[in-house]
Design an enzyme around this catalytic site. Structure first.
Site: not given
Lengths: 385, 333
Positions: A144, A277, A314
């Site tokens: 990610c 994040h 996400h």
């Protein structure tokens, strides 16, 4: 050496196009909805950040993997907005993706389709051919953090003189391969995404693509194209700790932020925005807060922090690129988007998180952080020269 | 001009053996590692399969389930360090870089995972298997086992992946993003790969009848090549053996390993097969071995294969190129 950003593009749960993305993000819209394309039976949550079908359907091409389609549309938008004519230029393409088109493995019997699904490099190759790019074509997969590193690596290619300009794209699509695995790892919440919240329980996954057109300062100056902003520095590293568990002390994230600021050559005090994040998972968010305090020192409590996953979900390999687009547009408009889902801030995440509504905030430098399974970390510093 | 990059260790796993030495020796002797695939059920497929190994001989930490691609990467890393005479990369942990190229990653495991969950439902997904199925799983395992906490990337750019991994390794050193980099490529043979290959595959059991690029089909292979890269000054300062120099360079070299029909063209993969994302990495290792042994590996002459294509030839070359990468050795070799 800094690199100019002259175009951005976005496809996300908030819609198609960077304008829709930014307008809805800044006005506090959420793109999280019950899954429409999949049966959510057996998953921890039916909510996810799918690209709205009514906006995507007119752009979709039959037989094209969604991840390629999202990347195609976002990249074409960034290129168009930059007004760059690619003829005669070495324009690189760097694609960052977590899963590529691997969700096709879910349905494909053994055969050529299966192999094509597993070959993430084919996505970038097709994209470069369609866009007529003549430069290095690279695909990276750092979980990610892929989108953030794609932007940093694209800047590196220009710095090294390997390309005159570069399209950096982060892209991923939702599917049952990734959703089932991320669900069984308990990264998915049964509630909603609550970044930095005392009662956070995990994240919700999403899809889409973010794209940035980067070019050398010389290239932008020669064609009198005013940059949106600049890539000042970036870094990438690994926790070297565990395949799926985060480094609770945040040392890897602290290091990557330190290195990115070092490459940018700016002091922490200059940062006016941190895009965290902030997945809303139990261990990640305090680790990230600890990393920011470790590197930024006292200013960590004062610099405004945003966490857009409460609105977008996400988006895996696309997340870092979409968040880089967020930082670029926040710098342009001097406005920081609100963090959705945060109700009661965790004292262990002692940061100035932007909540409620968008905040007007003059600033000229921003930091964006990404992390991913396998211990991957990446950081990007954007801002004025 | 950027400082030269030294190759100070080579870890090679291929159908020519486990380790750089058997790879180099078999290459120099023109010995083929191609043989009928162990998974063949009907007509034998000619492939370059890695010989059976005991993984415990190469692991630094106990492992549960591993995809074969991860296994080959872990073996190559251990072999590289042994070849370099080191137990760890010669840099502080946060300055140790890693760039791994792979075209298919852990595709076999991803496929098995999907089949199981599709059949039994998401509640029966296996976390361990899922975490071992990613494109970046081999790189993450390497980072954990060898404490590589610096620059880190998995490249998955198709067959270009291994070559690009070296390019980025060189770039990371040039830009000061790392002080020592483990770089290379890896891919494994699997029933899934073979079932999915969308082009004719070489058949039969005679490796000497195989000519890369000929109409008879492609001999697939598997393997990994991970090389230790350092700046010249760092390698010199610690008295390291420099096996060769590596740079990104599009200028002509003495000879090249590619398919463009140039007079001095070699196809070392004739001996170990086309190894997907590992191809470029193995090609670079082959260039190092060939230059140091003063031989040209098996030649291919385009439409008119040379009679001597299986006979390595003497050479005085000190540099060779594989696409955008140049490998050179000092004249004393």
């Amino acid at each position: 050496m800094s690199v100019a950003v002259t175009g951005v593009g976005a496809v996300s749960a908030l819609g198609v196009g960077a304008d829709a993305f930014w307008l809805r993000l800044a006005s506090g819209h959420s793109g999280l909805r019950p899954l429409a394309r999949f049966d959510s039976k057996g998953l921890r949550n039916e909510l996810a950040g799918e690209v709205p079908e009514d906006e995507w359907a007119p752009l979709a091409r039959e037989g094209e993997p969604r991840v390629l389609g999202y990347a195609r549309v976002a990249a074409a938008e960034a290129l168009s907005r930059s007004h760059l004519r690619t003829e005669g230029l070495r324009v690189a393409l760097v694609l960052g993706t977590n899963f590529g088109a691997q969700d096709a493995l879910w349905n494909e019997p053994a055969g050529p389709g299966q192999l094509n699904a597993a070959d993430a490099g084919a996505i970038a190759a097709r994209l470069a051919a369609e866009l007529g790019l003549h430069g290095p074509v690279l695909t990276l997969s750092n979980a990610c953090s892929s989108g953030t590193h794609a932007v940093g690596l694209a800047a590196d290619l220009i710095r090294a003189g390997w390309a005159d300009a570069a399209l950096a794209v982060g892209a991923d699509e939702l599917g049952l391969y990734c959703l089932s695995g991320l669900s069984i790892l308990h990264t998915i919440t049964t509630d909603t995404v609550r970044p930095f919240d005392l009662n956070r329980g995990g994240t919700l996954f999403a899809e889409g693509a973010g794209a940035l057109l980067l070019e050398s300062l010389h290239s932008a100056a020669t064609r009198e194209q005013a940059p949106l902003t600049y890539v000042l520095g970036h870094a990438v590293d690994n926790n070297a700790y565990h395949m799926t568990a985060p480094d609770k002390g945040g040392e890897g994230m602290a290091q990557v932020v330190r290195d990115a600021l070092g490459q940018a050559g700016i002091a922490p005090e200059r940062l006016g925005h941190v895009n965290a994040h902030a997945t809303g998972t139990e261990y990640h968010d305090p680790a990230e807060a600890a990393a920011l305090h470790a590197v930024l020192g006292e200013p960590a409590g004062r610099v405004p922090v945003t966490a857009i996953k409460g609105a977008t979900g996400h988006a895996m390999g696309a997340a870092g690129a979409l968040e880089a687009v967020t930082c670029v547009l926040a710098l342009r408009d001097q406005t920081l988007p609100p963090t959705l889902g945060l109700r009661e801030q965790d004292p262990a995440c002692d940061l100035d998180v932007v909540v409620g509504e968008a905040r007007r905030h003059p600033h000229d430098a921003a930091l964006s952080i990404s992390a991913g399974l396998g211990g991957n970390n990446a950081a990007l510093v954007l801002g004025e020269l | 001009m950027a400082e030269r990059v030294a190759i100070t260790g080579l870890g090679v796993v291929s159908a020519l053996g486990l380790g750089y030495e058997p790879f180099a020796e078999n290459l120099a002797a023109g010995v083929s590692g191609l043989a009928p695939w162990s998974g063949s059920e009907a007509e034998p497929l000619l492939v370059g399969e890695v010989e059976p190994y005991d993984l415990r001989d190469y692991l630094v930490a106990e492992k549960g389930y591993l995809d074969r691609t991860s296994e080959l990467a872990l073996i190559a890393a251990q072999l590289c360090l042994r070849h370099a005479g080191l137990e760890a990369l010669p840099a502080a942990r946060e300055r140790r870089g890693l760039v791994v190229g792979t075209q298919f990653g852990c595709m076999a495991t991803a496929t098995h995972y999907c089949q199981r969950v599709r059949k039994r439902g998401p509640r029966f997904a296996t976390p361990l298997v899922f975490s071992q199925s990613f494109l970046n799983t081999p790189a993450s395992l390497l980072s954990i086992d060898y404490d590589l906490a610096g620059y880190h990337t998995t490249l998955t750019s198709g067959p270009e992946s291994g070559r690009q991994a070296f390019e980025l390794g060189v770039l990371a050193l040039a830009l000061g993003q790392a002080d020592a980099v483990l770089a290379g490529g890896v891919d494994a043979l699997s029933a899934e790969l073979i079932a999915g290959y969308d082009a004719p595959l070489a058949t039969g059991d005679d490796p000497e009848a195989y000519v890369p690029g000929a109409a008879g089909g492609t001999a697939l292979g598997e393997g990994a090549a991970l090389l230790l890269l350092e700046r010249e000054a760092a390698a010199t300062a610690r008295g390291a053996t420099v096996w060769a120099w590596l740079e990104r360079d599009d200028e002509p070299a003495d000879w090249q390993a590619n398919d463009n029909g140039a007079p001095l063209t070699a196809a070392p993969w004739a001996l170990y097969g086309e190894c997907a994302g590992a191809s470029g990495a193995l090609a670079i290792a082959a260039l190092v071995a060939s230059l140091r042994a003063c031989i040209l590996p098996p030649l291919r002459g385009g439409a008119e294969p040379l009679e001597s294509r299986w006979e390595p030839q003497d050479s005085t070359a000190t540099s060779a190129r594989y696409e955008s990468l140049r490998v050179s050795v000092d004249a004393a070799g």
